[in-house]
Design a protein around this motif. Structure first.
Motif, mmCIF file in Angstrom:
data_model
loop_
_atom_site.group_PDB
_atom_site.id
_atom_site.type_symbol
_atom_site.label_atom_id
_atom_site.label_comp_id
_atom_site.label_asym_id
_atom_site.label_seq_id
_atom_site.Cartn_x
_atom_site.Cartn_y
_atom_site.Cartn_z
ATOM 1 N N GLN A 136 0.680 -1.291 -0.117
ATOM 2 C CA GLN A 136 0.000 -0.125 0.082
ATOM 3 C C GLN A 136 0.705 1.212 -0.114
ATOM 4 O O GLN A 136 1.845 1.268 0.812
ATOM 5 C CB GLN A 136 -0.827 -0.205 1.203
ATOM 6 N N ALA A 137 0.553 2.146 -0.887
ATOM 7 C CA ALA A 137 1.353 3.357 -0.861
ATOM 8 C C ALA A 137 1.442 3.966 0.265
ATOM 9 O O ALA A 137 0.623 4.194 1.178
ATOM 10 C CB ALA A 137 0.787 4.224 -2.008
ATOM 11 N N SER A 138 2.495 4.855 0.485
ATOM 12 C CA SER A 138 2.777 5.907 1.748
ATOM 13 C C SER A 138 1.784 6.937 1.649
ATOM 14 O O SER A 138 1.687 7.533 0.509
ATOM 15 C CB SER A 138 4.244 6.129 1.574
ATOM 16 N N ILE A 139 1.345 7.166 2.683
ATOM 17 C CA ILE A 139 0.686 8.499 3.316
ATOM 18 C C ILE A 139 1.566 9.416 3.690
ATOM 19 O O ILE A 139 1.403 10.783 3.342
ATOM 20 C CB ILE A 139 -0.795 7.904 4.070
ATOM 21 N N TYR A 140 2.270 8.992 4.715
ATOM 22 C CA TYR A 140 3.116 10.115 5.221
ATOM 23 C C TYR A 140 4.545 9.361 5.694
ATOM 24 O O TYR A 140 4.300 8.619 6.566
ATOM 25 C CB TYR A 140 2.589 10.735 6.613
ATOM 26 N N GLN A 141 5.439 9.560 4.970
ATOM 27 C CA GLN A 141 6.812 8.691 5.161
ATOM 28 C C GLN A 141 7.417 8.750 6.333
ATOM 29 O O GLN A 141 7.999 7.627 6.990
ATOM 30 C CB GLN A 141 7.842 8.956 3.995
ATOM 31 N N ARG A 147 3.453 4.825 6.475
ATOM 32 C CA ARG A 147 4.367 4.658 5.285
ATOM 33 C C ARG A 147 3.887 3.531 4.431
ATOM 34 O O ARG A 147 3.000 2.954 4.931
ATOM 35 C CB ARG A 147 5.794 4.749 5.696
ATOM 36 N N ASP A 148 4.575 3.402 3.523
ATOM 37 C CA ASP A 148 4.040 2.169 2.455
ATOM 38 C C ASP A 148 4.084 0.803 3.436
ATOM 39 O O ASP A 148 4.939 0.848 4.359
ATOM 40 C CB ASP A 148 5.132 1.970 1.414
ATOM 41 N N ILE A 149 2.985 0.116 2.930
ATOM 42 C CA ILE A 149 2.820 -1.296 3.978
ATOM 43 C C ILE A 149 3.698 -2.179 2.862
ATOM 44 O O ILE A 149 3.297 -2.333 1.730
ATOM 45 C CB ILE A 149 1.433 -1.590 3.954
ATOM 46 N N ASN A 150 4.606 -3.113 3.480
ATOM 47 C CA ASN A 150 5.509 -3.902 3.061
ATOM 48 C C ASN A 150 4.985 -5.219 3.247
ATOM 49 O O ASN A 150 5.066 -5.776 4.704
ATOM 50 C CB ASN A 150 7.010 -3.639 3.200
ATOM 51 N N ASP A 164 -7.653 -3.944 1.240
ATOM 52 C CA ASP A 164 -8.180 -2.928 2.192
ATOM 53 C C ASP A 164 -7.885 -3.623 3.898
ATOM 54 O O ASP A 164 -8.308 -2.525 4.527
ATOM 55 C CB ASP A 164 -9.789 -3.205 2.061
ATOM 56 N N ALA A 165 -7.148 -4.456 4.046
ATOM 57 C CA ALA A 165 -6.665 -4.609 5.459
ATOM 58 C C ALA A 165 -6.183 -3.421 5.818
ATOM 59 O O ALA A 165 -5.272 -2.834 5.172
ATOM 60 C CB ALA A 165 -5.889 -6.011 5.580
ATOM 61 N N GLN A 166 -5.858 -3.421 7.146
ATOM 62 C CA GLN A 166 -5.305 -2.212 8.008
ATOM 63 C C GLN A 166 -4.074 -2.689 8.635
ATOM 64 O O GLN A 166 -4.088 -3.842 9.273
ATOM 65 C CB GLN A 166 -6.228 -1.460 8.916
ATOM 66 N N LYS A 167 -3.160 -1.882 8.849
ATOM 67 C CA LYS A 167 -1.882 -2.380 9.623
ATOM 68 C C LYS A 167 -1.917 -2.622 11.159
ATOM 69 O O LYS A 167 -2.926 -1.741 11.789
ATOM 70 C CB LYS A 167 -0.712 -1.199 9.340
ATOM 71 N N ILE A 168 -1.609 -3.519 11.679
ATOM 72 C CA ILE A 168 -1.624 -3.674 13.118
ATOM 73 C C ILE A 168 -0.350 -3.973 13.801
ATOM 74 O O ILE A 168 -0.391 -3.709 15.101
ATOM 75 C CB ILE A 168 -2.709 -4.875 13.347
ATOM 76 N N SER A 169 0.787 -4.365 13.116
ATOM 77 C CA SER A 169 1.896 -4.550 13.613
ATOM 78 C C SER A 169 3.125 -4.158 12.439
ATOM 79 O O SER A 169 2.930 -4.448 11.477
ATOM 80 C CB SER A 169 2.257 -6.050 13.951
ATOM 81 N N ASP A 210 -7.869 5.478 9.427
ATOM 82 C CA ASP A 210 -8.366 4.856 7.946
ATOM 83 C C ASP A 210 -7.387 3.532 7.806
ATOM 84 O O ASP A 210 -7.624 2.965 7.007
ATOM 85 C CB ASP A 210 -8.393 5.769 6.872
ATOM 86 N N ARG A 211 -5.888 3.742 8.244
ATOM 87 C CA ARG A 211 -4.911 3.153 7.988
ATOM 88 C C ARG A 211 -4.535 1.694 8.847
ATOM 89 O O ARG A 211 -4.026 0.866 8.417
ATOM 90 C CB ARG A 211 -3.589 3.977 7.393
ATOM 91 N N VAL A 212 -5.040 2.007 10.055
ATOM 92 C CA VAL A 212 -4.458 1.611 11.176
ATOM 93 C C VAL A 212 -5.700 0.615 12.026
ATOM 94 O O VAL A 212 -6.532 1.452 12.044
ATOM 95 C CB VAL A 212 -3.389 1.862 12.253
ATOM 96 N N THR A 213 -5.506 -0.671 12.348
ATOM 97 C CA THR A 213 -6.549 -1.247 13.296
ATOM 98 C C THR A 213 -5.799 -1.565 14.510
ATOM 99 O O THR A 213 -4.385 -1.482 14.810
ATOM 100 C CB THR A 213 -7.229 -2.179 12.596
ATOM 101 N N SER A 214 -6.619 -2.279 15.494
ATOM 102 C CA SER A 214 -6.056 -2.593 16.842
ATOM 103 C C SER A 214 -6.618 -3.827 17.392
ATOM 104 O O SER A 214 -7.703 -4.397 16.650
ATOM 105 C CB SER A 214 -6.102 -1.508 17.720
#
Length: 278
Positions: A136-141, A147-150, A164-169, A210-214
């Motif tokens: 996923q592309a970076s929003i704010y590096q 930043r980009d999701i790798n 559409d999954a959100q980063k959690i770790s 919008d980018r992160v979940t918990s």
């Protein structure tokens, strides 16, 4: 269980400590792994809440006034990537330390191995988590979570959501003195105001949510249960013995924190003070 579990490991359920000390303890654990043939897995938190900068991150990206006003410490990690706001309550962190000759030499293979217990912990908690299936592309590096999701080392939820999954770790590695150190931040809860506020930029809180979940959003379990799941998965993976830091390790970490991870020279300019300087 991994072949690493045949070696001697300790599990440290660490007490909350200042960020500079937490970073210093990783280097001390590296020394212990080499000199005493004792490997470490641990789970820990940050007191006070701390912004850890990526190794090459520009200190000018920090809103220093916000951090001072909110009582947020700032340190700098040995690993790259963007800054991470480690909230005392909302963040759960972990570390794995092992000699380099005992783990895969390929970085991606090593990530896969060392993230096994992290993914197992999510499974125990009922979180549908996995390595990201797509970039996923970076929003704010400057921000790790924005930043980009790798797919190599970022874990997202729910995995079934695909792109559409959100980063959690977020997870990162570095090698020092023939030792591999991996540490990671696991999002137990969301503190979007602080996550965006620590940076010197104008970002809406929704940019973060919008980018992160918990874990709390995904399953609703309490924090103590989440910490137990992470510690238990790490301990089982390594077949580790419950332990604590030795007094000499804590003393060495305090000294290293003073001249490195807690000093302005390191935090702002990546310069390590010589013993006696300050």
């Amino acid at each position: 269980m991994t072949t690493l579990a045949d070696r001697e490991w300790r599990l440290i359920r660490d007490e909350p400590r200042a960020g500079a000390t937490q970073m210093a303890l990783e280097e001390i654990a590296a020394r212990t792994a080499l000199e005493d043939d004792l490997r470490t897995v641990r789970v820990y938190s940050w007191e006070p809440s701390t912004l850890s900068l990526g190794y090459r991150q520009d200190a000018d990206t920090v809103d220093w006034d916000f951090c001072e006003r909110e009582g947020i410490d700032v340190t700098r990690r040995q690993t790259g990537g963007g800054g991470i706001y480690h909230d005392r309550y909302a963040d759960i962190s972990y570390t794995i330390v092992a000699p380099a000759d005992e783990v895969p030499g390929d970085l991606m293979d090593c990530y896969e191995l060392f993230c096994e217990p992290v993914l197992e912990a999510f499974d125990w908690m009922g979180v549908d988590a996995a390595f990201a299936s797509a970039e996923q592309a970076s929003i704010y590096q400057p921000s790790c979570y924005l930043r980009d999701i790798n797919p190599a080392h970022d874990i997202v939820a729910s995995a079934a959501a695909g792109e559409d999954a959100q980063k959690i770790s977020g997870n990162a590695q570095y090698r020092q003195r023939d030792v591999v150190i991996q540490h990671g931040s696991i999002s137990y809860d969301l503190e979007p105001r602080a996550h965006v506020g620590v940076f010197d930029t104008d970002l809406a809180e929704s940019t973060f949510t919008d980018r992160v979940t918990s874990i709390r959003d995904e399953t609703g379990i309490d924090r103590d249960a989440a910490v137990d799941a992470v510690a238990g998965a790490l301990g089982d993976w390594a077949n580790a013995t419950d332990s604590t830091w030795r007094d000499d390790e804590l003393a060495a970490a305090r000294k290293l924190a003073d001249r490195k991870f807690g000093s302005d020279a390191w935090v702002r300019d990546r310069e390590v003070l010589e013993p006696g300087e300050g």
